[in-house]
Design an enzyme around this catalytic site. Structure first.
Site, short mmCIF file in Angstrom:
data_model
loop_
_atom_site.label_atom_id
_atom_site.label_comp_id
_atom_site.label_asym_id
_atom_site.label_seq_id
_atom_site.Cartn_x
_atom_site.Cartn_y
_atom_site.Cartn_z
N SER A 195 0.80 -1.22 0.00
CA SER A 195 0.00 0.00 0.00
C SER A 195 0.84 1.27 0.00
CB SER A 195 -0.96 0.02 1.19
OG SER A 195 -1.92 1.04 1.03
N GLU A 309 -6.61 -3.76 0.72
CA GLU A 309 -7.83 -3.71 1.52
C GLU A 309 -9.09 -3.89 0.65
OE1 GLU A 309 -8.25 1.13 1.90
OE2 GLU A 309 -6.73 0.06 3.05
N ARG A 381 -14.37 -5.98 6.61
CA ARG A 381 -14.33 -6.14 5.16
C ARG A 381 -15.05 -7.42 4.72
NH1 ARG A 381 -13.30 -1.00 3.92
NH2 ARG A 381 -11.30 -0.29 4.71
#
Length: 424
Positions: A195, A309, A381
């Site tokens: 990320s 994510e 999530r």
């Protein structure tokens, strides 16, 4: 299951990543900061509670949250000689961003949280903080619970860091660097952190608060500096928008996400290009982002290293693609709220899916799915993943949907409005 194509407008709450970085930088600033439109969720409240325990004053006002800074020797709720307790829940940003702040104070601060947080990696960060002058007692575990013995400041200096398990390790050191005596220089070793957008976010926010971060390849330097940003507005959380953005690909129709920024460091902005790759259309204008789809999904081979994510939501969509797909570059997801790769393979398989784990991702071959319970492992999530599956598979029951309060407390009613809109 959506009985008709979706047609909805949605406004998602503030970005968790930006909110908690802003809270930390505000606590390190020279004066109070008004943070507008912050996320109000379990993770954000845990961050505010942690800062309050270490001597900051955080007050909710009509415009958002005003954070008054922690100062060296600040008064806390603890009596002299008493250990301050910080509850981290399962919030990675709290576990990674706040220990260095404890080193700036004068109390012993004990960090612990949910059982899941004890399994999430933090050892490389604790070792780096110790090299920079923090006094940390973790009994050699490299994991919670641990105690930071406040010494009234943090010397800083140079350190090597393996941040391959989480970019939050690097961000934690950079966020506290302006408050150290000598600043902090970090040289990354090992594999590249996941990320990159979150690293760019940290650097951008440091500049917004008055710091002067520098980067040369894998080396970062942040000198000591007074921080100040009296007024800061948090962007909508684009990753939290993922299930709404992707819904038209599965159900057909259109979804409009209000407030989508023209420019952002958030990794969720990648959804705009992903929609086109998977067969839909995304248009950004002054009103926000409008996504349309036909219910037909194109398969794809996707390297999600920078946007890991989004993997759970993307995996759900690819189960209905026109050909097999591969997600790669996300081995670090094994150290999130749960082992997300194992959880996705297990739960999608339990509904009849053909999903196998690879060394760094998932291989997904579309086959018909059936009803059943989609377990979520206390992972927000995965709740969103189960909701997406329900658009195409009747009878999917999502376990413990309240877990989604970690990032979007209003997700369930917002999703119900999406799928149960009145017919014309």
């Amino acid at each position: 299951m959506a009985a008709t194509p979706v047609d909805a407008s949605i406004r998602v709450p503030g970005s968790k990543s930006i909110t908690n970085r802003a809270f930390v930088l505000a606590a390190l600033s020279a004066g109070p900061t008004l943070i507008r439109e912050p996320l109000d969720s379990r993770d954000a409240r845990l961050m505010l509670d942690a800062l309050t325990a270490m001597g900051a004053r955080c007050e909710r006002v009509a415009e958002g949250v005003r954070v008054h800074p922690v100062t060296t020797g600040a008064e806390t709720a603890a009596t002299p000689g008493e250990t301050v307790e910080v509850a981290m829940g399962n919030a990675g940003t709290v576990a990674r961003f706040t220990p260095a702040l404890a080193a700036l104070g004068t109390h012993d601060v004990r960090f612990d949280g949910d059982a899941a947080i004890r399994r999430r990696p933090v050892g490389p960060l604790l070792r780096a903080l110790a090299e920079l002058g923090a006094d940390i007692d973790d009994d050699g575990r490299g994991a919670p619970p641990f105690i930071v013995h406040g010494r009234g400041g943090l010397p800083g200096g140079s350190v090597e860091l393996d941040s391959s398990a989480s970019s939050q390790f690097l961000s934690a050191l950079l966020l506290v660097a302006p408050a150290t005596e000598r600043g902090v220089t970090v040289r990354l070793v090992g594999s590249a952190p996941p990320s990159e957008p979150h690293i760019a976010m940290t650097l951008d926010m440091l500049r917004r608060f008055g710091a002067r971060p520098e980067r040369s390849g894998t080396e970062f330097h942040v000198p000591p500096a007074p921080l100040s940003c009296p007024d800061y507005t948090v962007e909508p959380d684009l990753s939290t928008a993922a299930p709404f953005v992707l819904a038209p690909l599965l159900a057909g129709g259109a979804v409009r996400v209000a407030g989508w920024p023209d420019e952002t460091t958030q990794p969720g902005d990648w959804l705009r290009s992903l929609v086109g790759e998977l067969g839909g259309s995304a248009v950004l204008d002054d009103a926000g982002l409008t996504v349309t789809g036909s219910g037909a999904v194109r398969g794809a081979d996707l390297d999600l290293h920078e946007v890991g994510e989004l993997t759970p939501a993307v995996a759900a969509v690819l189960c209905f693609a026109d050909r097999p797909s591969v997600i790669s570059g996300v081995a670090h997801l094994r150290g999130h709220e749960t082992d997300r790769l194992a959880a996705l393979a297990t739960e999608l398989g339990a509904l009849g899916g053909n999903v196998t784990e690879t060394e760094d991702g998932l291989r997904i071959s579309p086959v018909p799915l059936h009803s059943g319970t989609f377990r979520t492992y206390e992972d927000h999530r995965l709740v969103m993943t189960g909701a997406l599956l329900g658009l195409r598979v009747p009878g999917v029951e999502v376990e413990n949907p309240g877990t989604v309060a970690k990032t979007f407390p209003g997700f369930v009613p917002a999703w119900e409005r999406l799928v149960n809109r009145p017919r014309d």
